[in-house]
Design a protein around this motif. Structure first.
Motif, mmCIF file in Angstrom:
data_model
loop_
_atom_site.group_PDB
_atom_site.id
_atom_site.type_symbol
_atom_site.label_atom_id
_atom_site.label_comp_id
_atom_site.label_asym_id
_atom_site.label_seq_id
_atom_site.Cartn_x
_atom_site.Cartn_y
_atom_site.Cartn_z
ATOM 1 N N ARG A 342 -1.993 92.116 30.489
ATOM 2 C CA ARG A 342 -0.985 93.684 30.896
ATOM 3 C C ARG A 342 -0.301 93.396 32.039
ATOM 4 N N ASN A 343 -0.342 92.154 32.574
ATOM 5 C CA ASN A 343 0.934 91.617 33.828
ATOM 6 C C ASN A 343 1.751 91.195 32.796
ATOM 7 N N ALA A 344 1.623 90.808 31.421
ATOM 8 C CA ALA A 344 2.876 90.384 30.599
ATOM 9 C C ALA A 344 3.330 91.307 30.333
ATOM 10 N N LEU A 345 3.182 92.838 29.696
ATOM 11 C CA LEU A 345 3.390 93.680 29.002
ATOM 12 C C LEU A 345 4.147 94.377 30.473
ATOM 13 N N LYS A 364 15.613 106.648 24.407
ATOM 14 C CA LYS A 364 13.747 108.393 23.738
ATOM 15 C C LYS A 364 13.494 108.172 23.720
ATOM 16 N N GLN A 365 13.352 107.062 22.277
ATOM 17 C CA GLN A 365 11.701 106.674 21.764
ATOM 18 C C GLN A 365 10.868 105.872 22.874
ATOM 19 N N PHE A 366 12.263 105.463 23.394
ATOM 20 C CA PHE A 366 10.833 104.327 24.497
ATOM 21 C C PHE A 366 9.893 105.193 25.140
ATOM 22 N N LEU A 367 10.834 106.498 26.207
ATOM 23 C CA LEU A 367 10.043 107.775 26.980
ATOM 24 C C LEU A 367 9.403 108.045 26.444
ATOM 25 N N LEU A 368 9.151 108.437 24.815
ATOM 26 C CA LEU A 368 8.328 108.895 23.546
ATOM 27 C C LEU A 368 7.051 108.291 24.493
ATOM 28 N N HIS A 369 7.513 106.455 23.644
ATOM 29 C CA HIS A 369 6.593 105.537 24.067
ATOM 30 C C HIS A 369 6.045 105.307 25.679
ATOM 31 N N LEU A 370 6.251 105.349 26.449
ATOM 32 C CA LEU A 370 6.163 104.678 27.828
ATOM 33 C C LEU A 370 5.288 105.473 28.047
ATOM 34 N N PRO A 371 4.703 107.164 28.194
ATOM 35 C CA PRO A 371 3.810 107.506 28.735
ATOM 36 C C PRO A 371 2.414 107.527 28.225
ATOM 37 N N THR A 372 2.111 107.357 27.293
ATOM 38 C CA THR A 372 0.638 107.037 26.223
ATOM 39 C C THR A 372 0.470 105.668 26.137
ATOM 40 N N ASN A 373 1.461 104.429 26.086
ATOM 41 C CA ASN A 373 1.475 102.597 25.491
ATOM 42 C C ASN A 373 1.803 102.240 26.388
ATOM 43 N N ILE A 374 2.010 102.279 27.555
ATOM 44 C CA ILE A 374 2.403 101.470 28.606
ATOM 45 C C ILE A 374 1.730 101.962 30.264
ATOM 46 N N LEU A 375 2.457 103.227 30.423
ATOM 47 C CA LEU A 375 1.534 103.278 31.758
ATOM 48 C C LEU A 375 0.127 103.227 32.349
ATOM 49 N N PRO A 376 -0.335 103.594 30.775
ATOM 50 C CA PRO A 376 -2.087 103.376 31.051
ATOM 51 C C PRO A 376 -2.268 101.964 31.180
ATOM 52 N N PRO A 381 2.012 101.212 38.137
ATOM 53 C CA PRO A 381 2.616 102.186 37.329
ATOM 54 C C PRO A 381 3.957 102.670 38.022
ATOM 55 N N LEU A 382 3.188 102.340 39.313
ATOM 56 C CA LEU A 382 4.721 102.712 40.293
ATOM 57 C C LEU A 382 6.217 102.144 39.774
ATOM 58 N N ARG A 383 5.396 100.963 39.359
ATOM 59 C CA ARG A 383 6.885 100.231 39.514
ATOM 60 C C ARG A 383 7.591 100.318 38.238
ATOM 61 N N PHE A 384 7.384 101.470 37.320
ATOM 62 C CA PHE A 384 8.827 102.693 37.162
ATOM 63 C C PHE A 384 8.737 103.554 37.752
ATOM 64 N N ALA A 385 8.658 104.166 38.112
ATOM 65 C CA ALA A 385 9.200 105.296 39.283
ATOM 66 C C ALA A 385 10.194 105.789 39.147
ATOM 67 N N ASP A 386 11.264 103.934 39.631
ATOM 68 C CA ASP A 386 12.830 103.995 39.478
ATOM 69 C C ASP A 386 13.154 104.858 39.082
ATOM 70 N N PHE A 387 12.705 103.972 37.311
ATOM 71 C CA PHE A 387 13.306 104.145 36.169
ATOM 72 C C PHE A 387 13.394 105.647 35.749
ATOM 73 N N CYS A 388 11.653 106.625 35.913
ATOM 74 C CA CYS A 388 11.423 107.999 35.278
ATOM 75 C C CYS A 388 12.374 108.685 36.431
#
Length: 615
Positions: A342-345, A364-376, A381-388
């Protein structure tokens, strides 16, 4: 045959294969056969320890590193001028040339070269005390070769068939996934640290090229199926060959989800016992599994203890006959630990996203992948707040796709974003009803508006007014969804009922359609005259639903929004077609009066042709 003559023949064969002329007219199969023959030769040399690589792993403990260095010193000749040392040095140089040729073929998009490179990595392990690990150096070269792909149209975009081959045949191994993530972190950091010297044009060109390279890395990341928990990282289908190598602590064997078999604890090694023995201790195993799961959640709590202390604790626990005693905490190597995965991801994803100028097609493909395969999966997960938030503020389809991730961060991780509803309000436009991801957006819109009863009345009224205004120009499926959502919102928020019962018209409407701030749109002072317009809609379902929008009886259940999300042009057409077939079963009159002549009475040509009528 002596060893010298055998080495001479091997050296001659290697030189002939490495210096074979490369021609564009040469068949692909011939080139692939040459590279695969070189792979087999070097694999045999590595197996017989004629070719050795003195690489120290960065994931081992200091004690294991020192033991590993001692083991390598014993394997290598002590005299640097000896024949064995010279032979090993020469083989290393030839192996480097072989890897360079493989990288060039991978950059050209050759599937056979990629499969051969996978075989090289599988036959060139780094030997540790307890296990073998993937060569980090070879993994880095493979990542760079894929990243610097020439592309099918010389555009630098890695072909999709190369990604599918990498995913289906190589990324199925858990240790490969881990070293891919760690390698992409270093490659992404190197791209981010590149300083483009020269004029602005060269710097801009370099940033665009780095953006395409980051796109290739991001596409590799999307293909990885990362483990969700520690159970997913357990070795599966373990087959032990009974031999030991590199030390008494390492057991040789294979498994289906690791390229190199990781260290096994006692439970995993006992999985290969007979079925009769397993049946005898089923009840005890159930209790042990619960204890083991508790210990796996705290797998990295005691990294300072040495390997000898771990053995001493295991021996003491085995001698303890108390049934209520818990098992000691199980320590895992880095690529066998869910926490390290998880840390490496997280590190890999954040490092790639820092690179500018990533094309929107992959974003766009990554934004589809982010909420289901990375944030969980990631630990923070708050490290991705700026990007979102940046993606959410870009507008268009990118904002629609970023809405899901931002909603998860707000509802599940406590992110505070005051302008969320203002940005969501501005996303509701006429073109969103024709967008590719409209169903995804509508689902999230329903969650955001219906998930809380604490929304102020002016905000609910603004969304209702804007949705109804867009429904006038929307397709019938979109208009039905809007009417269902507005009806539920008005019945849920009774303070907004005034916008239905207030009399008004379009000319004197105080609602400011161009205002981007819903608090200043004055929708609460307006009226939903758009419902009267929708009552005259050409589609009968829209017309009938608009007549009762928001004024349904209290006993009537709220609309099931999911049913309206399924409506499309095709579904509505099939529904009306089915209804029409039912009506055609009855006889429908075609005219009311039987004509007596060709022309009607009073016409200029009336009476010219008189036809007798049969009685």
């Amino acid at each position: 045959m002596t060893a010298e003559s055998s080495a001479a023949e091997t050296a001659k064969t290697i030189q002939e294969l490495l210096t074979a002329p490369a021609s564009p007219d040469l068949p692909v199969s011939v080139q692939a056969q040459r590279l695969d023959q070189l792979r087999r030769i070097f694999s045999k040399l590595i197996e017989t320890q004629q070719l050795t690589f003195s690489t120290t792993s960065t994931t081992t403990s200091p004690a294991d590193s020192s033991q590993q260095q001692q083991q390598q010193q014993q394997q290598q000749p002590s005299n640097k001028d000896s024949a064995g040392h010279k032979w090993n040095s020469w083989l290393k140089k030839q192996h480097a040339k072989f890897i360079k040729q493989l990288c060039q073929e991978v950059q050209c998009g050759k599937q056979t070269a990629l499969r051969t490179f996978m075989g090289v990595i599988a036959s060139t392990p780094i030997h540790l005390i307890q296990t073998c690990q993937v060569s980090h150096e070879l993994m880095m070269k493979l990542i760079i070769a894929l990243m610097d792909s020439y592309g099918e149209n010389e555009n630098g975009i890695m072909p999709e068939y190369m990604l599918e081959l990498l995913q289906n045949e190589f990324c199925i191994y858990r240790d490969v996934q881990y070293f891919l993530l760690k390698g992409m972190v270093q490659v992404a950091n190197s791209l981010l640290g590149d300083d483009n010297d020269g004029n602005d044009d060269n710097a801009r060109q370099g940033e665009m090229e780095n953006g395409v390279r980051a796109e290739n890395l991001l596409r590799i990341l999307i293909k990885l199926d990362i483990a969700y928990d520690q159970d997913d990282l357990k070795p599966e289908n373990v087959k032990l060959d009974g031999s030991r190598g590199g030390g008494m602590n390492r057991v040789n064997g294979t498994c289906s989800n690791y390229l190199f078999l990781p260290p096994l604890n006692n439970d995993e090694m006992n999985e290969d016992d007979s079925d009769t023995d397993d049946k005898k201790i089923d009840d005890d195993d159930d209790d042990d599994k619960h204890d083991e799961s508790d210990s796996e959640e705290e797998e990295d709590a005691a990294n300072e203890s040495s390997l000898h202390n771990k053995k001493r604790k295991l021996n003491s626990s085995n001698n303890n006959n108390n049934k209520n005693s818990k098992k000691p905490k199980v320590k895992y190597i880095a690529w066998q630990s869910a926490k390290h995965h998880r840390n490496a991801l997280q590190q890999c994803t954040l490092s790639i996203l820092k690179i500018p100028n990533i094309p929107n097609r992959t974003m766009k493909q990554f934004l589809l992948h982010l909420p289901t395969n990375i944030l969980p999966l990631v630990p923070n997960p708050l490290r991705f707040a700026d990007f979102c938030t940046r993606a959410y503020g870009m507008g268009g389809v990118t904002s629609i796709l970023a809405l899901h991730s931002l909603y998860i961060l707000m509802t599940q991780h406590g992110l505070e974003y005051p302008n969320f509803y203002s940005s969501l309000y501005n996303l509701i436009e006429n073109n969103v009803f024709y967008a590719k991801y409209r169903t995804r957006f509508f689902k999230l819109l329903v969650k955001c508006l219906s998930g809380s009863q604490m929304l102020p009345a002016y905000l609910v009224a603004s969304f209702c007014k804007r949705l109804c205004r867009c429904a006038i120009n929307a397709p019938p499926s979109g208009a039905l969804f809007v009417l269902a959502l507005v009806s539920n919102l008005l019945r849920k928020h009774g303070e907004c009922a005034c916008i239905i019962h207030r009399n008004g018209d379009e000319l004197n409407d105080p609602f400011d359609v161009n205002e981007r701030d819903p608090s200043k749109s004055r929708a609460i002072e307006s009226s939903l005259w758009e419902l009267n317009a929708l009552e005259k809609h050409y589609h009968p379902a829209v017309s009938s639903m608009a007549k009762g929008c928001g004024i349904e009886d209290e006993k009537v259940l709220h609309h099931d929004i999911d049913q309206f999300l399924l409506h499309t042009y095709k579904s509505l057409f099939e529904q009306e077609k089915k209804r029409g077939n039912n009506k055609r079963k009855e006889k429908v009159p075609l005219t009311f009066h039987k004509p007596k002549s060709l022309f009607v009475a009073g016409d200029f040509f009336d009476g010219i042709f008189d036809f007798p009528c049969k009685s």
